[in-house]
Scaffold this active site. Sequence first.
Site, PDB file in Angstrom:
ATOM      1  N   ASN A   8       0.883  -1.165   0.000  1.00 13.20           N
ATOM      2  CA  ASN A   8       0.000   0.000   0.000  1.00 13.20           C
ATOM      3  C   ASN A   8       0.920   1.214   0.000  1.00 13.20           C
ATOM      4  O   ASN A   8       1.555   1.516   1.013  1.00 13.20           O
ATOM      5  CB  ASN A   8      -0.898   0.003   1.239  1.00 13.20           C
ATOM      6  CG  ASN A   8      -1.799   1.216   1.293  1.00 13.20           C
ATOM      7  OD1 ASN A   8      -1.661   2.165   0.521  1.00 13.20           O
ATOM      8  ND2 ASN A   8      -2.740   1.197   2.226  1.00 13.20           N
ATOM      9  N   ALA A  10       0.415   4.198   0.304  1.00 13.10           N
ATOM     10  CA  ALA A  10       0.057   5.242   1.267  1.00 13.10           C
ATOM     11  C   ALA A  10       0.573   4.923   2.673  1.00 13.10           C
ATOM     12  O   ALA A  10       0.504   5.770   3.556  1.00 13.10           O
ATOM     13  CB  ALA A  10      -1.462   5.421   1.305  1.00 13.10           C
ATOM     14  N   CYS A  11       1.105   3.716   2.863  1.00 13.37           N
ATOM     15  CA  CYS A  11       1.572   3.265   4.174  1.00 13.37           C
ATOM     16  C   CYS A  11       3.084   3.457   4.293  1.00 13.37           C
ATOM     17  O   CYS A  11       3.848   2.946   3.472  1.00 13.37           O
ATOM     18  CB  CYS A  11       1.206   1.789   4.356  1.00 13.37           C
ATOM     19  SG  CYS A  11       1.946   1.011   5.787  1.00 13.37           S
ATOM     20  N   GLY A  12       3.520   4.175   5.313  1.00 15.39           N
ATOM     21  CA  GLY A  12       4.943   4.431   5.514  1.00 15.39           C
ATOM     22  C   GLY A  12       5.741   3.157   5.726  1.00 15.39           C
ATOM     23  O   GLY A  12       6.841   3.014   5.180  1.00 15.39           O
ATOM     24  N   ARG A  15       6.182   1.473   2.378  1.00 12.55           N
ATOM     25  CA  ARG A  15       7.185   2.173   1.565  1.00 12.55           C
ATOM     26  C   ARG A  15       8.598   1.873   2.062  1.00 12.55           C
ATOM     27  O   ARG A  15       9.520   1.677   1.272  1.00 12.55           O
ATOM     28  CB  ARG A  15       6.940   3.687   1.571  1.00 12.55           C
ATOM     29  CG  ARG A  15       5.717   4.112   0.788  1.00 12.55           C
ATOM     30  CD  ARG A  15       5.647   5.621   0.603  1.00 12.55           C
ATOM     31  NE  ARG A  15       5.797   6.380   1.833  1.00 12.55           N
ATOM     32  CZ  ARG A  15       4.797   6.766   2.628  1.00 12.55           C
ATOM     33  NH1 ARG A  15       3.555   6.445   2.312  1.00 12.55           N
ATOM     34  NH2 ARG A  15       5.042   7.470   3.717  1.00 12.55           N
TER      35      ARG A  15
END
Length: 118
Positions: A8, A10-12, A15
């Site tokens: 995802n 959007a997930c730190g 990433r």
Amino acid sequence: MTITLYHNPACGTSRNVLAMIEEAGITPDIVLYLKTPPSREKLAELAKLTGGPVRDLLRQKGTLYEELKLADESVTDDAILDAIAAHPELLNRPVVVSPLGARVCRPKERVLDVLPKI
């Protein structure tokens, strides 16, 4: 080495795990699981590959988790898999699969268990 990342962007944490995989010189196959959710069968396979309880695949944050009363320890593995299949945002991410095994990478350092040793 083929590595699959259920990701995802959007997930730190997701990433960060992607960056760790790339720093190891590997370009993973990325599954954007919110756009192309894994089937219930694939989720069961992922749970088996991780070697942990099915509940480890369940993201335990957010209103949906609370609304579906998934915190109740009496909720069965089958019900958890059904919930994640119906609501992919409940997948605890990131999940990494490699020939060395599979891990839910929370904390992010768990990815090191399934990356080749340099």
